[in-house]
Design a protein around this motif. Structure first.
Motif, PDB file in Angstrom:
ATOM      1  N   LEU A 104      -5.799  -3.189  -6.525  1.00 33.05           N
ATOM      2  CA  LEU A 104      -5.539  -2.204  -6.035  1.00 33.05           C
ATOM      3  C   LEU A 104      -4.069  -1.454  -6.424  1.00 33.05           C
ATOM      4  O   LEU A 104      -3.261  -0.719  -6.836  1.00 33.05           O
ATOM      5  N   VAL A 105      -2.766  -2.672  -5.902  1.00 32.86           N
ATOM      6  CA  VAL A 105      -1.829  -2.578  -6.360  1.00 32.86           C
ATOM      7  C   VAL A 105      -0.885  -2.203  -7.915  1.00 32.86           C
ATOM      8  O   VAL A 105      -0.211  -1.809  -7.961  1.00 32.86           O
ATOM      9  N   LYS A 106      -2.164  -2.845  -9.121  1.00 31.25           N
ATOM     10  CA  LYS A 106      -1.590  -2.178  -9.963  1.00 31.25           C
ATOM     11  C   LYS A 106      -1.555  -1.296 -10.393  1.00 31.25           C
ATOM     12  O   LYS A 106      -1.530  -0.101 -10.866  1.00 31.25           O
ATOM     13  N   LEU A 113       2.435  -9.150  -6.344  1.00 31.79           N
ATOM     14  CA  LEU A 113       2.928  -9.042  -5.136  1.00 31.79           C
ATOM     15  C   LEU A 113       1.876  -8.867  -4.012  1.00 31.79           C
ATOM     16  O   LEU A 113       1.644  -8.970  -2.189  1.00 31.79           O
ATOM     17  N   ALA A 114       0.487  -8.693  -4.661  1.00 28.34           N
ATOM     18  CA  ALA A 114      -0.381  -7.980  -3.748  1.00 28.34           C
ATOM     19  C   ALA A 114      -0.982  -9.608  -2.649  1.00 28.34           C
ATOM     20  O   ALA A 114      -0.942  -9.598  -1.702  1.00 28.34           O
ATOM     21  N   THR A 115      -0.906 -10.555  -3.235  1.00 24.43           N
ATOM     22  CA  THR A 115      -1.424 -12.323  -2.827  1.00 24.43           C
ATOM     23  C   THR A 115      -0.007 -12.259  -2.160  1.00 24.43           C
ATOM     24  O   THR A 115       0.158 -13.112  -0.824  1.00 24.43           O
ATOM     25  N   THR A 116       0.527 -12.865  -2.525  1.00 23.37           N
ATOM     26  CA  THR A 116       2.791 -12.321  -1.821  1.00 23.37           C
ATOM     27  C   THR A 116       2.271 -12.218  -0.621  1.00 23.37           C
ATOM     28  O   THR A 116       2.715 -12.391   0.460  1.00 23.37           O
ATOM     29  N   MET A 117       2.213 -10.705  -0.674  1.00 27.70           N
ATOM     30  CA  MET A 117       2.299  -9.585   1.480  1.00 27.70           C
ATOM     31  C   MET A 117       1.294 -10.030   1.651  1.00 27.70           C
ATOM     32  O   MET A 117       1.835 -10.749   2.716  1.00 27.70           O
ATOM     33  N   LEU A 137       1.380   0.233   0.157  1.00 31.44           N
ATOM     34  CA  LEU A 137       0.279  -0.774   0.319  1.00 31.44           C
ATOM     35  C   LEU A 137       0.262  -1.746   0.852  1.00 31.44           C
ATOM     36  O   LEU A 137      -0.217  -3.392   1.115  1.00 31.44           O
ATOM     37  N   LEU A 138       2.119  -2.334   0.067  1.00 32.92           N
ATOM     38  CA  LEU A 138       2.498  -3.806  -0.119  1.00 32.92           C
ATOM     39  C   LEU A 138       2.799  -4.005   1.910  1.00 32.92           C
ATOM     40  O   LEU A 138       2.344  -4.813   2.131  1.00 32.92           O
ATOM     41  N   THR A 139       3.360  -3.008   2.551  1.00 32.59           N
ATOM     42  CA  THR A 139       3.158  -2.735   4.031  1.00 32.59           C
ATOM     43  C   THR A 139       2.255  -3.345   4.174  1.00 32.59           C
ATOM     44  O   THR A 139       1.967  -4.656   5.719  1.00 32.59           O
ATOM     45  N   GLY A 140       0.781  -2.593   3.878  1.00 31.17           N
ATOM     46  CA  GLY A 140      -0.614  -2.788   4.918  1.00 31.17           C
ATOM     47  C   GLY A 140      -0.836  -4.265   4.497  1.00 31.17           C
ATOM     48  O   GLY A 140      -1.451  -4.847   5.633  1.00 31.17           O
ATOM     49  N   ILE A 157     -10.922   9.012  -0.964  1.00 27.00           N
ATOM     50  CA  ILE A 157     -10.508   7.952  -1.259  1.00 27.00           C
ATOM     51  C   ILE A 157     -10.216   7.300  -2.497  1.00 27.00           C
ATOM     52  O   ILE A 157     -11.633   7.603  -2.676  1.00 27.00           O
ATOM     53  N   PRO A 158      -8.939   7.246  -2.885  1.00 25.63           N
ATOM     54  CA  PRO A 158      -9.608   6.071  -4.666  1.00 25.63           C
ATOM     55  C   PRO A 158     -10.730   5.412  -4.019  1.00 25.63           C
ATOM     56  O   PRO A 158     -10.455   4.771  -3.150  1.00 25.63           O
TER      57      PRO A 158
END
Length: 422
Positions: free
Chosen positions: A43-45, A56-60, A111-114, A175-176
């Motif tokens: 989703l982030v990509k 960064l998805a898993t990092t966050m 997205l990353l904040t969520g 939504i996506p």
């Protein structure tokens, strides 16, 4: 209720109820966790257009778990496991809603904040396994912990395979497609929060604090700041923490970029989802076996077994190339190595510290575990972007060195550790 009113039979009944409630919660909450693990990076990509940012998805997720570990542990120390766990699941539900909002707004930062807030799921999940040990008999600590870990299997394995159903739900909501699984996550996390608030009573940590002082002497302080001195003076607990943190960093580093690596080599979302499901099955399905090994064979030996399995996993996954079958095998081994290391390491922590100090030390352990995972996710994105997936596995393999060295250096004390305070 006074200390003398807690008979052994009553304590055993509370322990059975606690494990049952925690296990049920893990099944429901695991659906959301599985969705976040498998779809988050994609989703982030999709939103950011960058494979490096996808890491960064898993990092966050793991950084959020790290930041929230100590507050939730502090809440458990003051208000008990029920309040802490219910709060953690509710926060994760809010995070999943924010992720959906970020996808709709096509905003990487939202997205990353969520995803950061969804990390509360992991922090709560980690604390749940310790809650199962609060009233466990010393010879059954590994078994109690592993039963709760095992119950995560059902939801977490099904979760990554909800991609298609999630896309249908997303279409209905406008939504996506990749945001659909996070709708399921929000509902699952919210239901789990309700279950914790209603069913986890009496609170196992409150009961443990009442009954332990009679056997173990005066109750020690339970401030969160006491965790670090306790870890410095307690070799067994320190070894357990290092084991859990290292195994988690290695697992996250390899797993975080596996969906991106497979997609780049032409794998379908179905195959990617299946691979992550098998990985999660490796993490949780054989948890009772790892718990039995921990209790019967010894914590030190089980830790070494876990580290050896992680090394084998990096070899298999790192040389998989375009082979989907080999990648699946490597990810299963990665899950099994994580399972053995985490259950043995966590049992070592739980059994080496008195109940009143346990939330503080376990919170510190979860903090370091999640920070290590965040480091692993960040490392993964950078290394893959510069050198590729194979070199990432070589770098990750070195994360087994600290735990192996500590167990070997203290093998007699660690293998036989089981008494509080050792």
């Amino acid at each position: 209720m006074t200390t003398t009113s807690w008979s052994p039979e009553h304590v055993a009944a509370v322990q059975r109820r606690t494990v049952g409630v925690l296990s049920s919660a893990q099944v429901i909450g695991g659906l959301g966790a599985g969705a976040a693990l498998s779809i988050g990076a994609l989703l982030v990509k999709e939103v950011s257009g960058s494979a490096a940012v996808a890491g960064l998805a898993t990092t966050m997720l793991t950084l959020g778990a790290a930041v929230l570990a100590l507050p939730l542990a502090g809440l458990a120390s003051v208000r008990g496991r029920r309040t802490s766990l219910a709060t953690g699941w509710l926060v994760a539900a809010i995070g999943a809603v924010v992720v959906v909002a970020g996808a709709v707004a096509d905003s990487t930062w939202i997205l990353l904040t969520g995803l950061f807030v969804v990390g509360a799921n992991s922090a709560t999940n980690f604390q749940s396994r310790y809650a199962a040990t609060d009233l466990a008999e010393p010879m059954h600590v590994g078994r109690a912990l592993s039963l709760v870990v095992w119950s995560t299997t059902i939801g977490s394995v099904i979760g990554p395979n909800l991609t298609g159903l999630g896309a249908q739900a997303a279409g209905a909501l406008g939504i996506p497609d990749l945001a659909g699984p996070f709708v399921f996550a929000a509902v699952g996390f919210a239901l789990t929060a309700i279950l914790m608030a209603v069913a986890l009573t009496p609170d196992p940590l409150h009961v443990a604090k009442e009954i332990r002082p009679a056997a173990d002497g005066p109750r020690p302080r339970s401030r969160m700041s006491d965790a670090w001195p306790l870890l410095r003076s307690n070799a067994a607990a320190r070894t357990g923490v290092v084991t859990v943190a290292g195994a988690h960093a290695l697992m996250v580093a390899v797993m975080a970029m596996t969906p991106v690596h497979m997609e780049d080599h032409g794998s379908s979302l179905t195959i990617i989802g299946l691979t992550i499901s098998l990985h999660i099955a490796g993490m949780f399905a054989l948890a009772p076996v790892m718990g039995l090994l921990t209790d019967r064979w010894g914590r030190g030996r089980t830790i070494i077994l876990g580290q050896a399995t992680l090394l084998l996993a990096t070899l298999v996954a790192g040389t998989a190339g375009e082979s989907e079958l080999q990648m699946m095998v490597g990810l299963v081994l990665l899950g099994l190595g994580w399972s053995a290391s985490t259950i043995a390491g966590s049992s070592l922590v739980a059994q080496s510290v008195l109940p009143a100090s346990r939330p503080a030390v376990q919170g510190a352990s979860d903090l370091l575990m999640s920070l290590a995972g965040a480091f692993g996710g960040l490392l993964a994105g950078v290394v893959v972007n510069v050198w590729g997936f194979g070199p990432l596995n070589i770098v990750a393999a070195f994360l087994t060195v600290p735990a192996i060295r500590m167990v070997v250096a203290r093998r007699h004390r660690i293998i036989g550790a089981g008494r509080l305070g050792r």
